[in-house]
Design an enzyme around this catalytic site. Structure first.
Site, mmCIF file in Angstrom:
data_model
loop_
_atom_site.group_PDB
_atom_site.id
_atom_site.type_symbol
_atom_site.label_atom_id
_atom_site.label_comp_id
_atom_site.label_asym_id
_atom_site.label_seq_id
_atom_site.Cartn_x
_atom_site.Cartn_y
_atom_site.Cartn_z
ATOM 1 N N TYR A 33 6.634 39.195 13.855
ATOM 2 C CA TYR A 33 6.645 39.235 15.313
ATOM 3 C C TYR A 33 7.478 38.087 15.860
ATOM 4 O O TYR A 33 7.860 37.174 15.117
ATOM 5 C CB TYR A 33 5.216 39.231 15.877
ATOM 6 C CG TYR A 33 4.517 37.886 15.857
ATOM 7 C CD1 TYR A 33 4.156 37.279 14.663
ATOM 8 C CD2 TYR A 33 4.234 37.212 17.043
ATOM 9 C CE1 TYR A 33 3.527 36.049 14.651
ATOM 10 C CE2 TYR A 33 3.593 35.980 17.039
ATOM 11 C CZ TYR A 33 3.242 35.403 15.838
ATOM 12 O OH TYR A 33 2.628 34.178 15.833
ATOM 13 N N ARG A 52 15.664 34.130 14.016
ATOM 14 C CA ARG A 52 14.446 34.012 13.193
ATOM 15 C C ARG A 52 13.878 35.389 12.844
ATOM 16 O O ARG A 52 13.381 35.601 11.733
ATOM 17 C CB ARG A 52 13.386 33.153 13.879
ATOM 18 C CG ARG A 52 12.190 32.905 12.948
ATOM 19 C CD ARG A 52 11.208 31.923 13.511
ATOM 20 N NE ARG A 52 10.693 32.370 14.795
ATOM 21 C CZ ARG A 52 9.983 31.611 15.617
ATOM 22 N NH1 ARG A 52 9.704 30.363 15.288
ATOM 23 N NH2 ARG A 52 9.549 32.079 16.764
ATOM 24 N N ARG A 101 -2.096 54.940 1.714
ATOM 25 C CA ARG A 101 -2.241 53.489 1.554
ATOM 26 C C ARG A 101 -1.859 53.126 0.120
ATOM 27 O O ARG A 101 -2.338 53.755 -0.837
ATOM 28 C CB ARG A 101 -3.690 53.097 1.812
ATOM 29 C CG ARG A 101 -3.963 51.615 1.754
ATOM 30 C CD ARG A 101 -5.468 51.379 1.913
ATOM 31 N NE ARG A 101 -5.802 49.955 2.021
ATOM 32 C CZ ARG A 101 -5.873 49.110 1.010
ATOM 33 N NH1 ARG A 101 -5.628 49.535 -0.225
ATOM 34 N NH2 ARG A 101 -6.198 47.846 1.205
ATOM 35 N N LYS A 150 7.444 34.568 9.983
ATOM 36 C CA LYS A 150 6.555 34.729 11.149
ATOM 37 C C LYS A 150 5.828 36.067 11.061
ATOM 38 O O LYS A 150 6.177 37.044 11.730
ATOM 39 C CB LYS A 150 7.380 34.621 12.435
ATOM 40 C CG LYS A 150 6.510 34.387 13.673
ATOM 41 C CD LYS A 150 7.353 33.920 14.833
ATOM 42 C CE LYS A 150 6.628 33.920 16.140
ATOM 43 N NZ LYS A 150 5.477 33.019 16.215
ATOM 44 N N GLU A 182 1.113 21.643 10.935
ATOM 45 C CA GLU A 182 1.480 22.022 12.307
ATOM 46 C C GLU A 182 0.217 22.387 13.071
ATOM 47 O O GLU A 182 -0.882 22.348 12.522
ATOM 48 C CB GLU A 182 2.481 23.186 12.284
ATOM 49 C CG GLU A 182 2.009 24.381 11.499
ATOM 50 C CD GLU A 182 3.082 25.444 11.246
ATOM 51 O OE1 GLU A 182 4.014 25.581 12.058
ATOM 52 O OE2 GLU A 182 2.962 26.148 10.229
HETATM 53 N N1 PMP Z 1 4.079 27.009 14.230
HETATM 54 C C1 PMP Z 1 3.298 28.100 14.265
HETATM 55 C C2 PMP Z 1 2.272 28.295 13.202
HETATM 56 C C3 PMP Z 1 3.429 29.034 15.315
HETATM 57 O O1 PMP Z 1 2.660 30.135 15.352
HETATM 58 C C4 PMP Z 1 4.393 28.795 16.333
HETATM 59 C C5 PMP Z 1 4.538 29.727 17.502
HETATM 60 N N2 PMP Z 1 4.862 31.004 17.158
HETATM 61 C C6 PMP Z 1 5.185 27.634 16.242
HETATM 62 C C7 PMP Z 1 5.003 26.774 15.180
HETATM 63 C C8 PMP Z 1 6.233 27.329 17.276
HETATM 64 O O2 PMP Z 1 7.331 28.189 17.151
HETATM 65 P P1 PMP Z 1 8.243 28.547 18.402
HETATM 66 O O3 PMP Z 1 8.728 27.253 18.968
HETATM 67 O O4 PMP Z 1 9.319 29.362 17.836
HETATM 68 O O5 PMP Z 1 7.358 29.295 19.367
#
Ligand code: PMP
Length: 286
Positions: A33, A52, A101, A150, A182
């Site tokens: 996503y 990305r 599945r 992502k 993070e």
């Molecule tokens: N780290 C994680 C785990 C996230 O989910 C996000 C947001 N999607 C970010 C960092 C920040 O990414 P961005 O600046 O591309 O929104």
């Protein structure tokens, strides 16, 4: 007002926006996503999100169903149809519905499922939480090892957010091997003097699109940038802390595990970076 949602080629009212129960996104979290902010009806850093998206799809051996120009047209149409001034566009792309599945990817591949929807957030850039700053707690990072992709696999960040809520704070910073990775949905930073410290890019964190832009602006503004991991103790002793994400932009962090950071107020460097980021990105919004 009911939203109009894009599902596999059509815009439909949200009540009719459905995908199959056999979709691999539902059964296997087999999808990716992107979240792109909208300010004043325009997309922020659209190009960055496209890059990305392409990378996430490639890492999962999925074909990108659209060119960047086609994605732009679809995003713009979704924003216009829903009259979004400030808010977010969510794009979900899954490996689709192969029928049965099966753990193995369908071979040959089946068409991906593509969903685009909006969430309206009037005044997104003036969020009171950004002015007040966030309080965070630390939690162990027990996510999988490919956090640079992502994927829609967001259960642990969601659980960590609930732990933060239960502790009456705004978010959780995840810690692995003693080092901050993070936030639940954002990248984490600390500030010492004129130096910004944030974890280097690897498979351990998402490569934030906002992170890339903010570090570029910071360097242009003669701030120093050091990309390396840091501990919670180092963060608690820093002058400032902040997070970045596409929807929170740059948001100061004022407390970590009940310890105030710096003065316990949003820091000047974080606030300045937020202003620069919002100014510059609105200039190039499309
Ligand atoms: N780290 C994680 C785990 C996230 O989910 C996000 C947001 N999607 C970010 C960092 C920040 O990414 P961005 O600046 O591309 O929104």
């Amino acid at each position: 007002m009911s939203r109009l949602v894009y599902v596999n080629g059509n815009f439909v009212p949200e009540a009719e926006a459905v995908v199959s129960v056999f979709d691999r996104g539902f059964l296997m979290a087999d999808g990716v996503y992107e979240v792109t902010s909208v300010l004043g009806g325009k997309l922020i850093d659209f190009a960055g999100h496209c890059v990305r998206l392409a990378r996430s799809l490639a890492e999962l051996d999925m074909t990108n169903p659209h060119s960047d120009a086609e994605w732009l047209a679809l995003f713009r149409q979704t924003v216009e149809l829903n009259a979004v001034v400030d808010g977010m566009v969510y794009l979900q792309v899954t490996r689709g519905n192969p029928g049965d599945r099966d753990f193995a990817y369908p071979n040959p591949a089946v068409p991906p499922t593509v969903v685009i929807f909006t969430q309206s957030k009037p005044g997104l850039a003036q969020s009171p939480a950004a002015k007040a700053g966030w309080k965070v707690i630390s939690v162990p990072d027990i996510r999988w090892g490919r956090r640079d992709i992502k994927t829609v696999q967001l259960l642990y960040p969601s659980m960590a957010k609930m732990v933060a809520k239960a502790a009456h704070v705004d978010d959780a910073w995840m810690v692995e091997d003693g080092m901050v990775t993070e936030g639940t949905s954002n990248n984490a930073y600390i500030v010492k003097g004129n130096r910004i410290i944030t974890r280097h890019l690897s498979q351990d964190i998402l490569h934030g699109i906002t992170r890339a832009a903010v570090l570029r602006f910071a360097r242009e503004a003669q701030m120093e940038v050091e990309e390396r991991p840091f501990t919670i103790a180092e963060a608690q002793g820093a002058d400032e802390a902040f997070i970045t994400s596409a929807s929170a932009f740059v948001t100061p962090v004022i407390e970590i595990d009940e310890t105030p950071v710096g003065t316990g107020n949003p820091g000047p460097l974080a606030l300045r970076l937020r202003e620069i980021y919002l100014d510059e990105m609105q200039k190039t919004a499309i």
